[in-house]
Scaffold this active site. Structure first.
Site, PDB file in Angstrom:
ATOM      1  N   ILE A  19       0.825  -1.209   0.000  1.00  9.77           N
ATOM      2  CA  ILE A  19       0.000   0.000   0.000  1.00  9.77           C
ATOM      3  C   ILE A  19       0.858   1.256   0.000  1.00  9.77           C
ATOM      4  O   ILE A  19       0.575   2.218  -0.718  1.00  9.77           O
ATOM      5  CB  ILE A  19      -0.905   0.035   1.257  1.00  9.77           C
ATOM      6  CG1 ILE A  19      -1.775  -1.217   1.350  1.00  9.77           C
ATOM      7  CG2 ILE A  19      -1.741   1.315   1.294  1.00  9.77           C
ATOM      8  CD1 ILE A  19      -2.919  -1.284   0.379  1.00  9.77           C
ATOM      9  N   PHE A  20       1.925   1.253   0.771  1.00  9.51           N
ATOM     10  CA  PHE A  20       2.663   2.493   1.005  1.00  9.51           C
ATOM     11  C   PHE A  20       4.086   2.160   1.421  1.00  9.51           C
ATOM     12  O   PHE A  20       4.315   1.235   2.213  1.00  9.51           O
ATOM     13  CB  PHE A  20       1.969   3.283   2.121  1.00  9.51           C
ATOM     14  CG  PHE A  20       2.694   4.534   2.564  1.00  9.51           C
ATOM     15  CD1 PHE A  20       2.672   5.681   1.781  1.00  9.51           C
ATOM     16  CD2 PHE A  20       3.400   4.560   3.764  1.00  9.51           C
ATOM     17  CE1 PHE A  20       3.341   6.839   2.193  1.00  9.51           C
ATOM     18  CE2 PHE A  20       4.067   5.713   4.182  1.00  9.51           C
ATOM     19  CZ  PHE A  20       4.030   6.845   3.392  1.00  9.51           C
ATOM     20  N   GLU A  43      -3.907  -6.068   8.124  1.00 14.98           N
ATOM     21  CA  GLU A  43      -3.253  -4.790   7.825  1.00 14.98           C
ATOM     22  C   GLU A  43      -1.959  -4.730   8.618  1.00 14.98           C
ATOM     23  O   GLU A  43      -1.978  -4.797   9.848  1.00 14.98           O
ATOM     24  CB  GLU A  43      -4.201  -3.641   8.204  1.00 14.98           C
ATOM     25  CG  GLU A  43      -5.494  -3.691   7.392  1.00 14.98           C
ATOM     26  CD  GLU A  43      -6.668  -2.938   7.989  1.00 14.98           C
ATOM     27  OE1 GLU A  43      -7.787  -3.055   7.451  1.00 14.98           O
ATOM     28  OE2 GLU A  43      -6.458  -2.240   9.010  1.00 14.98           O
ATOM     29  N   ARG A  69       4.951  14.885  19.756  1.00 17.83           N
ATOM     30  CA  ARG A  69       4.595  13.649  19.076  1.00 17.83           C
ATOM     31  C   ARG A  69       3.390  13.934  18.188  1.00 17.83           C
ATOM     32  O   ARG A  69       2.261  14.004  18.660  1.00 17.83           O
ATOM     33  CB  ARG A  69       4.277  12.568  20.103  1.00 17.83           C
ATOM     34  CG  ARG A  69       5.501  12.046  20.836  1.00 17.83           C
ATOM     35  CD  ARG A  69       6.552  11.543  19.883  1.00 17.83           C
ATOM     36  NE  ARG A  69       7.507  10.639  20.504  1.00 17.83           N
ATOM     37  CZ  ARG A  69       8.466  10.015  19.827  1.00 17.83           C
ATOM     38  NH1 ARG A  69       8.628  10.225  18.516  1.00 17.83           N
ATOM     39  NH2 ARG A  69       9.299   9.216  20.446  1.00 17.83           N
ATOM     40  N   GLY A 120      -0.496  -6.653  17.010  1.00 18.29           N
ATOM     41  CA  GLY A 120      -1.700  -6.857  16.218  1.00 18.29           C
ATOM     42  C   GLY A 120      -1.612  -6.259  14.829  1.00 18.29           C
ATOM     43  O   GLY A 120      -2.225  -6.776  13.890  1.00 18.29           O
ATOM     44  N   GLU A 143      18.470  17.111  12.855  1.00 20.86           N
ATOM     45  CA  GLU A 143      18.088  18.486  12.507  1.00 20.86           C
ATOM     46  C   GLU A 143      16.580  18.736  12.621  1.00 20.86           C
ATOM     47  O   GLU A 143      16.169  19.878  12.818  1.00 20.86           O
ATOM     48  CB  GLU A 143      18.588  18.840  11.098  1.00 20.86           C
ATOM     49  CG  GLU A 143      18.003  17.951  10.011  1.00 20.86           C
ATOM     50  CD  GLU A 143      18.441  18.411   8.617  1.00 20.86           C
ATOM     51  OE1 GLU A 143      17.783  18.010   7.657  1.00 20.86           O
ATOM     52  OE2 GLU A 143      19.425  19.187   8.519  1.00 20.86           O
TER      53      GLU A 143
END
Lengths: 189, 189
Positions: A19-20, A43, A69, A120, A143
Protein backbone atom coordinates in the site's frame (compact mmCIF):
# COMPACT_ATOMS: atom_id res chain seq x y z
CA UNK A 1 18.87 -12.76 21.11
CA UNK A 2 17.51 -15.60 18.94
CA UNK A 3 13.78 -15.41 18.34
CA UNK A 4 12.13 -18.80 18.56
CA UNK A 5 9.49 -19.33 15.93
CA UNK A 6 6.14 -20.75 16.89
CA UNK A 7 3.66 -21.53 14.15
CA UNK A 8 0.59 -22.53 16.18
CA UNK A 9 -2.59 -21.30 14.43
CA UNK A 10 -0.44 -20.13 11.49
CA UNK A 11 -2.09 -17.75 9.04
CA UNK A 12 -0.61 -18.63 5.65
CA UNK A 13 -0.19 -15.75 3.21
CA UNK A 14 -2.39 -16.03 0.12
CA UNK A 15 -1.40 -12.66 -1.33
CA UNK A 16 0.26 -9.41 -0.29
CA UNK A 17 -0.89 -5.99 -1.45
CA UNK A 18 1.74 -3.26 -0.94
CA UNK A 19 0.00 0.00 0.00
CA UNK A 20 2.66 2.49 1.01
CA UNK A 21 6.42 2.79 1.31
CA UNK A 22 7.40 5.74 3.49
CA UNK A 23 10.59 7.07 5.00
CA UNK A 24 10.00 5.26 8.30
CA UNK A 25 7.16 2.77 7.93
CA UNK A 26 5.57 0.79 5.14
CA UNK A 27 2.09 -0.65 4.95
CA UNK A 28 0.74 -3.79 3.28
CA UNK A 29 -2.48 -5.77 3.40
CA UNK A 30 -2.06 -9.52 3.46
CA UNK A 31 -4.81 -11.94 2.57
CA UNK A 32 -4.35 -15.01 4.74
CA UNK A 33 -5.82 -18.49 5.10
CA UNK A 34 -6.99 -19.09 8.67
CA UNK A 35 -6.64 -22.44 10.51
CA UNK A 36 -10.30 -23.23 9.61
CA UNK A 37 -9.62 -22.62 5.91
CA UNK A 38 -11.47 -19.29 5.72
CA UNK A 39 -9.71 -16.22 4.35
CA UNK A 40 -9.18 -12.94 6.15
CA UNK A 41 -7.13 -9.77 5.62
CA UNK A 42 -4.41 -8.43 7.87
CA UNK A 43 -3.25 -4.79 7.83
CA UNK A 44 0.46 -4.80 8.56
CA UNK A 45 2.83 -1.91 9.29
CA UNK A 46 6.54 -2.64 8.83
CA UNK A 47 9.00 -0.69 10.95
CA UNK A 48 12.83 -0.93 11.18
CA UNK A 49 12.82 -1.45 14.96
CA UNK A 50 13.94 0.91 17.70
CA UNK A 51 15.93 1.26 20.88
CA UNK A 52 15.29 3.08 24.15
CA UNK A 53 17.53 3.76 27.13
CA UNK A 54 16.78 3.97 30.85
CA UNK A 55 19.78 6.21 31.65
CA UNK A 56 20.44 6.66 35.38
CA UNK A 57 22.67 9.47 36.62
CA UNK A 58 25.11 8.99 39.55
CA UNK A 59 22.56 10.76 41.81
CA UNK A 60 19.90 8.22 40.76
CA UNK A 61 17.84 10.23 38.33
CA UNK A 62 16.37 9.07 35.03
CA UNK A 63 17.17 11.16 31.97
CA UNK A 64 14.11 12.03 29.89
CA UNK A 65 13.46 14.15 26.84
CA UNK A 66 10.33 16.12 26.09
CA UNK A 67 9.37 16.27 22.43
CA UNK A 68 6.33 16.81 20.25
CA UNK A 69 4.59 13.65 19.08
CA UNK A 70 2.61 14.49 15.98
CA UNK A 71 0.41 11.34 16.07
CA UNK A 72 -0.76 12.41 19.55
CA UNK A 73 -0.82 16.18 18.83
CA UNK A 74 0.96 16.87 22.09
CA UNK A 75 4.41 16.83 23.60
CA UNK A 76 5.43 13.91 25.77
CA UNK A 77 8.20 13.13 28.24
CA UNK A 78 9.98 9.92 27.25
CA UNK A 79 13.26 8.13 27.78
CA UNK A 80 15.81 8.67 24.98
CA UNK A 81 14.92 6.48 22.01
CA UNK A 82 15.17 6.20 18.27
CA UNK A 83 14.95 3.99 15.25
CA UNK A 84 17.62 1.53 14.22
CA UNK A 85 19.68 2.64 11.25
CA UNK A 86 19.91 0.09 8.42
CA UNK A 87 22.03 -2.85 9.58
CA UNK A 88 22.73 -1.24 12.95
CA UNK A 89 23.24 -3.34 16.07
CA UNK A 90 20.66 -2.45 18.78
CA UNK A 91 23.34 -1.91 21.44
CA UNK A 92 25.23 0.50 19.16
CA UNK A 93 21.96 2.28 18.38
CA UNK A 94 21.19 2.65 22.09
CA UNK A 95 24.60 4.24 22.74
CA UNK A 96 24.20 6.50 19.70
CA UNK A 97 20.69 7.70 20.58
CA UNK A 98 21.64 8.36 24.20
CA UNK A 99 24.60 10.47 23.12
CA UNK A 100 22.79 12.29 20.28
CA UNK A 101 19.72 13.18 22.32
CA UNK A 102 21.28 13.87 25.72
CA UNK A 103 25.05 14.21 25.28
CA UNK A 104 25.69 11.43 27.81
CA UNK A 105 27.91 8.43 27.22
CA UNK A 106 27.50 5.37 29.42
CA UNK A 107 30.27 3.47 31.21
CA UNK A 108 27.85 0.55 31.64
CA UNK A 109 24.98 -0.39 29.38
CA UNK A 110 22.97 -3.62 29.46
CA UNK A 111 19.88 -5.12 27.90
CA UNK A 112 16.64 -5.16 29.93
CA UNK A 113 14.08 -6.48 27.44
CA UNK A 114 12.99 -6.45 23.82
CA UNK A 115 9.32 -6.21 23.01
CA UNK A 116 6.89 -5.80 20.15
CA UNK A 117 4.99 -2.56 20.66
CA UNK A 118 1.79 -3.44 18.75
CA UNK A 119 1.87 -7.05 17.54
CA UNK A 120 -1.70 -6.86 16.22
CA UNK A 121 -0.82 -4.53 13.36
CA UNK A 122 2.93 -3.76 13.39
CA UNK A 123 6.24 -5.62 13.46
CA UNK A 124 8.06 -2.89 15.40
CA UNK A 125 10.38 -4.30 18.06
CA UNK A 126 11.88 -2.07 20.72
CA UNK A 127 15.08 -2.97 22.57
CA UNK A 128 15.24 -1.44 26.05
CA UNK A 129 18.61 -0.87 27.74
CA UNK A 130 19.77 0.38 31.13
CA UNK A 131 22.73 2.77 31.10
CA UNK A 132 24.75 3.76 34.16
CA UNK A 133 28.12 5.40 34.92
CA UNK A 134 27.13 8.31 32.72
CA UNK A 135 29.60 10.93 31.53
CA UNK A 136 28.22 14.28 30.36
CA UNK A 137 29.05 15.58 26.89
CA UNK A 138 27.34 17.61 24.17
CA UNK A 139 23.93 16.65 22.79
CA UNK A 140 23.59 16.53 19.02
CA UNK A 141 19.97 15.86 18.01
CA UNK A 142 18.87 15.30 14.41
CA UNK A 143 18.09 18.49 12.51
CA UNK A 144 14.31 17.89 12.65
CA UNK A 145 14.40 16.86 16.32
CA UNK A 146 13.48 19.45 18.94
CA UNK A 147 13.70 18.31 22.51
CA UNK A 148 14.28 19.38 26.09
CA UNK A 149 16.21 17.26 28.57
CA UNK A 150 15.16 16.72 32.18
CA UNK A 151 16.31 14.47 35.01
CA UNK A 152 13.67 12.82 37.24
CA UNK A 153 13.77 10.95 40.51
CA UNK A 154 11.68 7.77 40.65
CA UNK A 155 9.01 9.65 42.61
CA UNK A 156 8.97 12.44 40.00
CA UNK A 157 8.72 9.90 37.18
CA UNK A 158 5.78 8.20 38.93
CA UNK A 159 4.09 11.59 39.34
CA UNK A 160 4.62 12.29 35.62
CA UNK A 161 2.88 9.00 34.83
CA UNK A 162 -0.08 9.96 37.00
CA UNK A 163 -0.20 13.38 35.30
CA UNK A 164 0.05 11.72 31.85
CA UNK A 165 3.14 13.74 30.95
CA UNK A 166 4.71 10.29 30.64
CA UNK A 167 2.32 7.97 28.82
CA UNK A 168 4.19 5.77 26.37
CA UNK A 169 4.84 2.05 26.74
CA UNK A 170 8.66 2.11 26.75
CA UNK A 171 8.95 4.87 29.37
CA UNK A 172 6.34 3.40 31.72
CA UNK A 173 8.02 0.02 31.34
CA UNK A 174 11.40 1.62 32.12
CA UNK A 175 9.96 3.21 35.28
CA UNK A 176 8.52 -0.15 36.41
CA UNK A 177 11.88 -1.82 35.69
CA UNK A 178 13.70 0.89 37.63
CA UNK A 179 11.39 0.43 40.63
CA UNK A 180 11.97 -3.35 40.48
CA UNK A 181 15.73 -2.70 40.29
CA UNK A 182 15.54 -0.62 43.47
CA UNK A 183 13.36 -3.19 45.27
CA UNK A 184 15.17 -6.36 44.23
CA UNK A 185 18.69 -5.24 43.27
CA UNK A 186 18.34 -6.39 39.68
CA UNK A 187 16.40 -5.51 36.54
CA UNK A 188 13.52 -7.86 35.68
CA UNK A 189 14.54 -11.00 33.74
CA UNK B 1 -8.74 10.04 32.54
CA UNK B 2 -8.30 13.56 31.18
CA UNK B 3 -5.33 13.94 28.87
CA UNK B 4 -3.49 17.16 29.47
CA UNK B 5 -2.36 18.81 26.29
CA UNK B 6 1.16 20.11 26.00
CA UNK B 7 2.13 22.00 22.90
CA UNK B 8 5.87 22.48 23.45
CA UNK B 9 7.74 22.23 20.13
CA UNK B 10 4.38 21.97 18.33
CA UNK B 11 4.50 20.75 14.75
CA UNK B 12 1.70 22.62 12.98
CA UNK B 13 -0.07 20.74 10.18
CA UNK B 14 0.46 22.28 6.75
CA UNK B 15 -1.40 19.56 4.87
CA UNK B 16 -2.66 16.02 5.35
CA UNK B 17 -2.49 13.32 2.68
CA UNK B 18 -4.83 10.38 3.34
CA UNK B 19 -3.14 7.16 2.18
CA UNK B 20 -5.24 4.24 3.37
CA UNK B 21 -8.45 3.52 5.25
CA UNK B 22 -8.55 -0.07 6.46
CA UNK B 23 -10.78 -2.11 8.70
CA UNK B 24 -8.56 -1.54 11.73
CA UNK B 25 -6.02 1.16 10.98
CA UNK B 26 -5.74 4.13 8.67
CA UNK B 27 -2.61 5.85 7.40
CA UNK B 28 -1.93 9.47 6.52
CA UNK B 29 1.14 11.56 5.80
CA UNK B 30 1.12 15.02 7.35
CA UNK B 31 3.36 17.83 6.18
CA UNK B 32 4.24 19.89 9.25
CA UNK B 33 6.01 23.13 10.06
CA UNK B 34 8.75 22.56 12.64
CA UNK B 35 9.59 25.02 15.44
CA UNK B 36 12.46 26.38 13.29
CA UNK B 37 10.08 27.04 10.36
CA UNK B 38 11.35 24.18 8.23
CA UNK B 39 8.90 21.64 6.86
CA UNK B 40 8.96 17.90 7.42
CA UNK B 41 6.64 14.95 6.84
CA UNK B 42 5.15 12.65 9.48
CA UNK B 43 3.80 9.19 8.69
CA UNK B 44 0.85 8.60 11.03
CA UNK B 45 -1.15 5.45 11.72
CA UNK B 46 -4.56 5.96 13.32
CA UNK B 47 -5.93 3.19 15.51
CA UNK B 48 -9.16 2.98 17.57
CA UNK B 49 -7.34 2.15 20.81
CA UNK B 50 -7.26 -1.10 22.74
CA UNK B 51 -7.57 -2.72 26.15
CA UNK B 52 -5.66 -5.49 27.88
CA UNK B 53 -6.30 -7.37 31.11
CA UNK B 54 -3.95 -8.80 33.71
CA UNK B 55 -6.42 -11.42 34.98
CA UNK B 56 -5.30 -13.21 38.15
CA UNK B 57 -6.94 -16.45 39.23
CA UNK B 58 -7.68 -17.26 42.91
CA UNK B 59 -4.56 -19.48 42.95
CA UNK B 60 -2.47 -16.52 41.74
CA UNK B 61 -1.95 -17.34 38.10
CA UNK B 62 -2.10 -14.97 35.15
CA UNK B 63 -4.41 -15.93 32.30
CA UNK B 64 -2.76 -15.74 28.89
CA UNK B 65 -3.79 -16.60 25.37
CA UNK B 66 -1.55 -17.90 22.61
CA UNK B 67 -2.43 -16.68 19.14
CA UNK B 68 -0.80 -16.16 15.77
CA UNK B 69 0.45 -12.65 15.09
CA UNK B 70 0.69 -12.17 11.35
CA UNK B 71 2.94 -9.07 11.51
CA UNK B 72 5.51 -11.17 13.42
CA UNK B 73 4.87 -14.44 11.49
CA UNK B 74 4.77 -16.37 14.75
CA UNK B 75 2.43 -17.18 17.59
CA UNK B 76 2.80 -15.30 20.85
CA UNK B 77 1.58 -15.68 24.41
CA UNK B 78 -0.15 -12.49 25.56
CA UNK B 79 -2.64 -11.30 28.13
CA UNK B 80 -6.23 -11.04 26.84
CA UNK B 81 -6.64 -7.89 24.77
CA UNK B 82 -8.55 -6.34 21.95
CA UNK B 83 -9.58 -3.21 20.16
CA UNK B 84 -12.18 -0.80 21.42
CA UNK B 85 -15.48 -0.99 19.57
CA UNK B 86 -16.77 2.36 18.27
CA UNK B 87 -17.84 4.51 21.21
CA UNK B 88 -17.03 1.78 23.71
CA UNK B 89 -15.85 2.61 27.22
CA UNK B 90 -12.39 1.05 27.93
CA UNK B 91 -13.56 -0.62 31.15
CA UNK B 92 -16.50 -2.24 29.33
CA UNK B 93 -14.15 -3.34 26.55
CA UNK B 94 -11.77 -4.89 29.09
CA UNK B 95 -14.61 -6.92 30.66
CA UNK B 96 -15.89 -7.94 27.20
CA UNK B 97 -12.48 -9.05 25.87
CA UNK B 98 -11.70 -11.01 29.03
CA UNK B 99 -15.00 -12.88 28.80
CA UNK B 100 -14.89 -13.41 25.01
CA UNK B 101 -11.31 -14.69 24.93
CA UNK B 102 -11.18 -16.65 28.18
CA UNK B 103 -14.74 -17.12 29.46
CA UNK B 104 -13.87 -15.49 32.77
CA UNK B 105 -15.84 -12.68 34.38
CA UNK B 106 -14.17 -10.56 37.05
CA UNK B 107 -15.63 -9.67 40.44
CA UNK B 108 -13.02 -6.88 40.70
CA UNK B 109 -11.46 -4.94 37.84
CA UNK B 110 -9.36 -1.79 38.11
CA UNK B 111 -7.23 0.43 35.92
CA UNK B 112 -3.42 0.06 36.07
CA UNK B 113 -2.22 2.39 33.32
CA UNK B 114 -2.93 3.71 29.85
CA UNK B 115 -0.11 4.11 27.40
CA UNK B 116 0.68 4.92 23.79
CA UNK B 117 2.29 1.90 22.21
CA UNK B 118 4.30 3.66 19.47
CA UNK B 119 3.99 7.44 19.78
CA UNK B 120 6.50 8.06 16.98
CA UNK B 121 4.18 6.79 14.24
CA UNK B 122 0.83 5.73 15.76
CA UNK B 123 -1.89 7.15 17.99
CA UNK B 124 -2.83 3.77 19.47
CA UNK B 125 -3.50 3.95 23.21
CA UNK B 126 -3.78 0.80 25.28
CA UNK B 127 -5.66 0.72 28.59
CA UNK B 128 -4.33 -1.92 30.97
CA UNK B 129 -6.57 -3.34 33.73
CA UNK B 130 -6.12 -5.80 36.60
CA UNK B 131 -8.95 -8.30 37.11
CA UNK B 132 -9.40 -10.46 40.20
CA UNK B 133 -12.16 -12.56 41.81
CA UNK B 134 -12.58 -14.42 38.54
CA UNK B 135 -15.54 -16.68 37.81
CA UNK B 136 -15.17 -19.26 35.04
CA UNK B 137 -17.65 -19.35 32.15
CA UNK B 138 -17.57 -20.18 28.45
CA UNK B 139 -15.09 -18.49 26.07
CA UNK B 140 -16.55 -17.03 22.88
CA UNK B 141 -13.77 -15.72 20.63
CA UNK B 142 -14.41 -13.85 17.37
CA UNK B 143 -14.90 -16.08 14.34
CA UNK B 144 -11.46 -15.25 12.91
CA UNK B 145 -9.73 -15.55 16.29
CA UNK B 146 -7.94 -18.81 17.10
CA UNK B 147 -6.38 -19.01 20.49
CA UNK B 148 -5.32 -21.28 23.31
CA UNK B 149 -5.69 -20.35 26.97
CA UNK B 150 -3.03 -20.99 29.60
CA UNK B 151 -2.53 -19.99 33.22
CA UNK B 152 0.96 -19.01 34.37
CA UNK B 153 2.57 -18.41 37.74
CA UNK B 154 4.78 -15.31 37.99
CA UNK B 155 7.87 -17.52 37.70
CA UNK B 156 6.46 -19.20 34.58
CA UNK B 157 5.58 -15.82 33.05
CA UNK B 158 9.12 -14.58 33.71
CA UNK B 159 10.50 -17.74 32.08
CA UNK B 160 8.24 -17.14 29.05
CA UNK B 161 9.71 -13.63 28.75
CA UNK B 162 13.25 -15.04 28.81
CA UNK B 163 12.24 -17.63 26.17
CA UNK B 164 10.55 -14.91 24.07
CA UNK B 165 7.24 -16.74 24.06
CA UNK B 166 6.02 -13.56 25.74
CA UNK B 167 7.48 -10.56 23.94
CA UNK B 168 4.91 -7.81 23.60
CA UNK B 169 4.83 -4.51 25.49
CA UNK B 170 1.47 -4.92 27.26
CA UNK B 171 2.18 -8.42 28.56
CA UNK B 172 5.70 -7.64 29.76
CA UNK B 173 4.35 -4.49 31.42
CA UNK B 174 1.60 -6.55 33.07
CA UNK B 175 4.19 -9.02 34.41
CA UNK B 176 6.28 -6.15 35.83
CA UNK B 177 3.13 -4.63 37.40
CA UNK B 178 2.19 -8.01 38.89
CA UNK B 179 5.67 -8.41 40.40
CA UNK B 180 5.43 -4.89 41.87
CA UNK B 181 1.97 -5.76 43.25
CA UNK B 182 3.44 -8.79 45.02
CA UNK B 183 6.41 -6.83 46.36
CA UNK B 184 4.62 -3.66 47.46
CA UNK B 185 0.97 -4.69 47.92
CA UNK B 186 -0.30 -2.33 45.24
CA UNK B 187 -0.12 -1.89 41.50
CA UNK B 188 2.25 0.85 40.29
CA UNK B 189 0.79 4.38 40.35
Amino acid sequence: MPHKTHKKFEEVTVSTQPIFQGKIISLQVDTVKLPNGAEATREIVKHPGAVAVLALTPDDRMIVVEQYRKPLEKSQVEIPAGKLDAGENPLDAAKRELEEETGYTAGSIRHISSFYTSPGFADEILHLYAAEQLVKGQANPDEDEFLEIEELTLEQAQAYIREQRISDAKTIMAVYAWQLYKLTGSFPT
